[in-house]
Design an enzyme around this catalytic site. Structure first.
Site, PDB file in Angstrom:
ATOM      1  N   LYS A 163      23.285  17.169  -3.264  1.00 32.27           N
ATOM      2  CA  LYS A 163      23.202  15.781  -3.558  1.00 32.27           C
ATOM      3  C   LYS A 163      23.818  15.274  -4.837  1.00 32.27           C
ATOM      4  CE  LYS A 163      19.444  15.268  -0.158  1.00 32.27           C
ATOM      5  NZ  LYS A 163      20.163  14.270   0.840  1.00 32.27           N
ATOM      6  N   PRO A 214       0.846  -1.244   0.089  1.00 26.76           N
ATOM      7  CA  PRO A 214       0.111   0.121   0.062  1.00 26.76           C
ATOM      8  C   PRO A 214       1.001   1.362  -0.086  1.00 26.76           C
ATOM      9  CG  PRO A 214      -0.768  -1.543   1.530  1.00 26.76           C
ATOM     10  CD  PRO A 214       0.519  -2.046   0.971  1.00 26.76           C
ATOM     11  N   GLU A 215       0.717   2.051  -1.053  1.00 26.61           N
ATOM     12  CA  GLU A 215       1.553   3.312  -1.060  1.00 26.61           C
ATOM     13  C   GLU A 215       0.337   4.515  -0.251  1.00 26.61           C
ATOM     14  OE1 GLU A 215       4.257   3.676  -1.601  1.00 26.61           O
ATOM     15  OE2 GLU A 215       4.793   1.734  -2.887  1.00 26.61           O
ATOM     16  N   ARG A 230       1.765 -11.088   5.977  1.00 23.76           N
ATOM     17  CA  ARG A 230       3.259 -11.191   6.156  1.00 23.76           C
ATOM     18  C   ARG A 230       3.682 -10.400   7.498  1.00 23.76           C
ATOM     19  NH1 ARG A 230       5.631  -9.478   0.332  1.00 23.76           N
ATOM     20  NH2 ARG A 230       7.444 -10.312   1.409  1.00 23.76           N
ATOM     21  N   HIS A 275      -4.777 -14.636  10.157  1.00 24.62           N
ATOM     22  CA  HIS A 275      -3.971 -13.173   9.839  1.00 24.62           C
ATOM     23  C   HIS A 275      -4.991 -11.934  10.223  1.00 24.62           C
ATOM     24  CE1 HIS A 275      -1.384 -15.596   7.724  1.00 24.62           C
ATOM     25  NE2 HIS A 275      -1.912 -15.947   6.901  1.00 24.62           N
TER      26      HIS A 275
END
Length: 270
Positions: free
Chosen positions: A151, A2-3, A110, A91
């Protein structure tokens, strides 16, 4: 994984059922997540009212009168609203039963997600050093330009750094760089202010569109799997290696950057 848009969709899906409700019971079936669930989390939360459900980066906050539960969905986690006494299955690690009878259920096959407790979420070590939200006024092309001067990293890695800006995951970094016409390997210090302004706008546009599309899945948070769909139907480059560019029809190229799929147009992105 999930973002940010999926996490924001989750927040919008659960908030109407949780805000203003008193937590009657916290049941932890398996506390062995990415970090152990605090043993006293039930004692901390039970009897308190959930005042707001907020998001910071990919973390969800259940803000109570005294303290905050910090939730991360990890690689495979989901939150859903249970209204019909559906029994827990494998789960389903944590249930919050509210005084309305609704259950907020956390599922994580997971177990890379987390449930933590903090008296002050903003100062928690996981939160304190995060960069600005990409849809906030603090985020801008000028900010990216300023941070980039010291950077020499590839720009894709730069915008995926949560200390620079939060929530620009792999899928959305690919899409934003394509919209801005910037090669993912271009060094951050060799990009102009004008191009960073275009990139910042592309990031905002891409994430906003994904959140709006996620809104169509809000109904799925009741007695379902609680997992909003991804942005797949509108992807311009991600997952389309070898297919023609939508702008110039050049076949899109795929490379690996930091172990992640990176797809771009060799003609449109410089």
């Amino acid at each position: 994984m999930p973002e940010l848009p999926e996490v924001e969709t989750t927040r919008r899906g659960i908030a109407p059922y949780c805000e203003g409700q008193t937590i009657a019971r916290v049941r932890v079936r398996n506390g062995r997540l990415r970090w152990p669930v605090p043993e006293d989390i039930a004692a901390q939360m039970e009897g308190q009212i959930i005042r707001t459900v907020d998001r910071r980066a990919k973390y969800l906050f259940l803000n109570l009168d005294h303290g905050t539960a910090i939730i991360h969905l990890g690689m495979s986690g989901s939150l859903r609203i249970i209204t019909d006494n559906t029994p827990a299955v494998t789960h389903d690690h944590i249930d919050l039963t509210l005084n309305s009878g609704v259950i907020l259920r956390f599922n994580d096959p997971r177990r890379f997600g987390c449930w933590l407790w903090s008296d002050s979420a903003a100062t928690h070590p996981l939160i304190a050093s995060l960069g600005p939200e990409p849809l906030s006024p603090e985020f801008s092309g000028r900010m990216l330009f300023r941070l980039s001067r010291s950077k020499n990293t590839p720009v894709k890695s730069f915008i995926m750094d949560s200390h620079v800006v939060v929530g620009v995951g792999n899928i959305y970094a690919n899409e934003a760089l394509f919209k801005a016409g910037i090669h993912p390997r271009r060094k951050t210090g060799r990009i102009s202010l004008d191009r960073y302004q275009r990139l910042a706008e592309a990031i905002r546009e891409t994430l906003s569109a994904a959140i709006l599309m996620g809104g169509t899945t809000l109904r799925d948070f009741v007695n379902s799997d609680g997992k909003p769909g991804y942005f797949a139907q509108s992807l311009l480059v991600y997952g389309r290696a070898g297919e023609p560019c939508t702008e110039c029809e050049t076949p899109l190229k795929e490379i690996r950057m930091s172990g992640r799929s990176t797809v771009y147009c060799t003609r449109c992105q410089r």
